[in-house]
Design a protein around this motif. Structure first.
Motif, PDB file in Angstrom:
ATOM      1  N   PRO A  71     -25.574 -24.478 -16.937  1.00 16.99           N
ATOM      2  CA  PRO A  71     -24.737 -23.318 -17.284  1.00 16.99           C
ATOM      3  C   PRO A  71     -23.289 -23.781 -17.479  1.00 16.99           C
ATOM      4  CG  PRO A  71     -25.985 -22.935 -15.254  1.00 16.99           C
ATOM      5  CD  PRO A  71     -26.070 -24.392 -15.565  1.00 16.99           C
ATOM      6  N   ASN A 140     -28.876 -22.956 -24.621  1.00 15.91           N
ATOM      7  CA  ASN A 140     -28.637 -21.684 -23.940  1.00 15.91           C
ATOM      8  C   ASN A 140     -27.488 -21.020 -24.678  1.00 15.91           C
ATOM      9  OD1 ASN A 140     -28.529 -19.627 -21.982  1.00 15.91           O
ATOM     10  ND2 ASN A 140     -27.037 -20.764 -20.747  1.00 15.91           N
ATOM     11  N   SER A 159     -19.032  -6.606 -24.949  1.00 16.16           N
ATOM     12  CA  SER A 159     -20.341  -7.250 -24.960  1.00 16.16           C
ATOM     13  C   SER A 159     -21.044  -7.010 -26.311  1.00 16.16           C
ATOM     14  CB  SER A 159     -21.130  -6.692 -23.774  1.00 16.16           C
ATOM     15  OG  SER A 159     -22.483  -6.932 -23.871  1.00 16.16           O
ATOM     16  N   GLY A 232     -28.346 -12.297 -20.437  1.00 20.44           N
ATOM     17  CA  GLY A 232     -27.602 -11.079 -20.789  1.00 20.44           C
ATOM     18  C   GLY A 232     -28.618 -10.029 -21.182  1.00 20.44           C
TER      19      GLY A 232
HETATM   20  C1  LIG Z   1     -28.156 -14.604 -15.741  1.00 22.73           C
HETATM   21  C2  LIG Z   1     -26.960 -14.777 -16.636  1.00 22.73           C
HETATM   22  C3  LIG Z   1     -26.461 -16.069 -16.848  1.00 22.73           C
HETATM   23  C4  LIG Z   1     -25.366 -16.269 -17.682  1.00 22.73           C
HETATM   24  N1  LIG Z   1     -24.878 -17.536 -17.834  1.00 22.73           N
HETATM   25  C5  LIG Z   1     -23.754 -17.725 -18.562  1.00 22.73           C
HETATM   26  C6  LIG Z   1     -23.167 -19.030 -18.655  1.00 22.73           C
HETATM   27  O1  LIG Z   1     -23.654 -20.032 -18.123  1.00 22.73           O
HETATM   28  N2  LIG Z   1     -22.028 -19.152 -19.368  1.00 22.73           N
HETATM   29  C7  LIG Z   1     -21.429 -18.089 -19.999  1.00 22.73           C
HETATM   30  O2  LIG Z   1     -20.395 -18.275 -20.632  1.00 22.73           O
HETATM   31  N3  LIG Z   1     -21.979 -16.849 -19.937  1.00 22.73           N
HETATM   32  C8  LIG Z   1     -23.110 -16.647 -19.223  1.00 22.73           C
HETATM   33  N4  LIG Z   1     -23.651 -15.383 -19.140  1.00 22.73           N
HETATM   34  C9  LIG Z   1     -23.002 -14.279 -19.878  1.00 22.73           C
HETATM   35  C10 LIG Z   1     -23.783 -13.787 -21.100  1.00 22.73           C
HETATM   36  O3  LIG Z   1     -23.891 -14.767 -22.103  1.00 22.73           O
HETATM   37  C11 LIG Z   1     -23.133 -12.529 -21.692  1.00 22.73           C
HETATM   38  O4  LIG Z   1     -21.884 -12.852 -22.278  1.00 22.73           O
HETATM   39  C12 LIG Z   1     -22.840 -11.451 -20.678  1.00 22.73           C
HETATM   40  O5  LIG Z   1     -23.869 -11.326 -19.730  1.00 22.73           O
HETATM   41  C13 LIG Z   1     -22.665 -10.108 -21.407  1.00 22.73           C
HETATM   42  O6  LIG Z   1     -23.889  -9.652 -21.873  1.00 22.73           O
HETATM   43  P1  LIG Z   1     -24.628  -8.406 -21.176  1.00 22.73           P
HETATM   44  O7  LIG Z   1     -23.683  -7.262 -21.322  1.00 22.73           O
HETATM   45  O8  LIG Z   1     -25.907  -8.280 -21.945  1.00 22.73           O
HETATM   46  O9  LIG Z   1     -24.842  -8.796 -19.740  1.00 22.73           O
HETATM   47  C14 LIG Z   1     -24.755 -15.159 -18.314  1.00 22.73           C
HETATM   48  C15 LIG Z   1     -25.274 -13.873 -18.107  1.00 22.73           C
HETATM   49  C16 LIG Z   1     -26.356 -13.666 -17.270  1.00 22.73           C
HETATM   50  C17 LIG Z   1     -26.880 -12.278 -17.076  1.00 22.73           C
END
Ligand SMILES: Cc1cc2nc3c(=O)[nH]c(=O)nc-3n(C[C@H](O)[C@H](O)[C@H](O)COP(=O)(O)O)c2cc1C
Length: 451
Positions: A71, A140, A159, A232
């Protein structure tokens, strides 16, 4: 080709056919959280050194895991650095390239943001990692939790806006990969033909977010796109994942949340004309394993030692827009207390998880403040011995709540060792995990071409 199913019986023979799990290991140093880094054998001094991660990847490869995964964040919260390494880390693609040279079979999934990187650079870096690792690279694709201040003026896009850009970004990267197919290489020494230039073309992309002419200046390894992981789970996140992702890194604190997400994504994948099995749901599994339960609970408590009540209140306020500071801890939170507007720009996934919990279970404030979504990242948590962990994993398998998981080791490096050396072999004995690799690429480990 790898066996997708084994006919081993589970426990009392409740199930007669078991799906083999896909398991990845996160290389984010989650075991250093809280006071974990202060252990004398935590190897925290090696946090920015390649050999440390090569050791971990070799351990994961020995356990025949599908992939290691890094990540990433593109910002730094300096406040937390007083007491922990926080999110400071090596660049994931550079790190995984060095791991590629020291391993042979394990998949290598890097994290790259579609919000802040240019697609041409990303298409090229990913194909480079794929060539250097002989087809073991995965992407990813994140829209990022923050970091706008490091790339442009103005506010973090919402988002939904980030997913709109991600869709176009993904399309451009795929077109660039197609623009120079590996099959166009002839390398015919006799005739002097190196490549068939007629198979290589520009993409002439003019869109809302990107202008890219192409072609890419590196051919695609075996002419395949790279396996894609996505995280996400807002409505826009789910729509994006169901259209393009081979696997989803899910924040799912319990079986109910995991099943809801899995059923929904499988149905949506079908609506997109894909097989429901084409999208694998891999919840994060944050585990604190030790030789005894008492030790495991100590590790868990230590990992959250620095998380004050005020910090928890602050997190609830960021995720839900609720200020609970003046209410008694045994007060039940009900749905009518929730603000109507979405407050979270970072991630709606966590907002929705907590909203669903409140609607269905009306937790007390005390219960809410100890939820995984508040103290961690909303992941499934196991605290105990490897036997305890096996029972919990079997429950999730029986409930059809996942297709595998991403291991997030907590507490200590010993917890990670117990996972690789003891728990994974137990899963193999139960018929839930492969004994050995049967393929060489990440596509093969994830059985992508079987769908
Ligand atoms: C389980 C999980 C892991 C994520 N890992 C990362 C990450 O490693 N780096 C990052 O920049 N964003 C990460 N995100 C953020 C997502 O890419 C996304 O920008 C954010 O969750 C907004 O989307 P949502 O509204 O659908 O949650 C992660 C989100 C989730 C839920």
């Amino acid at each position: 080709m790898e066996e997708a199913f084994s006919s081993t019986f589970l426990g009392d023979g409740v199930m007669d056919k078991l799906k083999q799990l896909h398991i990845g290991l996160s290389l984010s140093a989650t075991w250093l959280k809280g006071d974990g880094w202060r252990d004398k054998d935590s190897r925290v001094e090696e946090l920015f050194m390649g050999d440390f991660y090569v050791d971990l990847a070799k351990k994961a490869e020995k356990a025949k895991l599908d992939f290691v995964f890094k990540p990433d964040a593109l910002f730094l919260d300096t406040k937390v650095l007083d007491s922990s390494p926080g999110w400071s880390s090596l660049d994931p693609t550079v790190l995984l390239t060095s791991i590629a040279r020291e391993t042979e079979r394990i998949g290598l999934i890097t994290t790259i943001s579609s919000t802040f990187y240019p697609p041409y650079i990303v298409a090229r870096q990913l194909q480079s990692l794929n060539w250097i690792s002989n087809g073991r690279a995965g992407w990813n694709i994140v829209t990022s939790l923050g970091g706008v201040e490091n790339f442009m003026a103005g506010e973090m896009p919402s988002s939904q806006e980030r997913y709109a850009q991600a869709e176009e970004f993904h399309k451009v990267v795929n077109s660039l990969w197609d623009s120079f197919p590996g099959l166009s290489l002839l390398t015919n020494r006799k005739t002097g033909h190196y490549a068939d230039h007629q198979k290589i073309s520009t993409i002439d992309h003019v869109g809302e977010f990107f202008h890219v002419e192409g072609p890419l200046n590196i051919p695609s390894y075996q002419s395949h796109p790279l396996p894609l992981l996505q995280a996400g789970a807002s409505p826009s996140g789910r729509a994006f994942a169901s259209a393009i992702a081979d696997a989803v890194f899910a924040a799912a604190p319990d079986i109910t949340a995991a099943k809801e997400l899995r059923n929904d994504l499988r149905a949506k994948a079908q609506q997109e004309g894909r097989s429901e099995d084409a999208i694998r749901i891999l919840p994060g599994l944050y585990f604190f394993l030790a030789d005894t339960r008492e030790e495991a609970f100590k590790l868990h408590a230590r990992a959250h030692a620095n998380l004050s009540k005020e910090k928890r209140y602050e997190t609830v306020q960021t995720i839900l827009g609720l200020n609970l500071r003046d209410m008694p801890l045994d007060h039940k939170i009900t749905a009518d207390l929730l603000p109507n507007d979405d407050v979270s720009v970072r991630s709606q996934t966590h907002t929705n998880l907590l909203k669903n919990l409140i609607t269905e279970k009306q937790p007390t404030i005390e219960e809410l403040l100890s939820r995984p979504e508040v103290v961690g990242s909303g992941h499934w948590v196991i605290v105990g011995t490897v036997e305890d962990a096996l029972v919990s994993i079997e429950e999730w398998v029986e409930a059809d709540a996942m297709d595998g998981f991403i291991a997030l080791p907590g507490g200590s490096l010993h917890s990670l060792e117990l996972f690789c050396d003891k728990l994974v072999p137990m899963l193999v004995d139960k018929g839930l995990f492969r004994k050995d690799y049967s393929g060489n690429t990440l596509r093969e480990h994830l059985l992508i071409d079987n769908q």
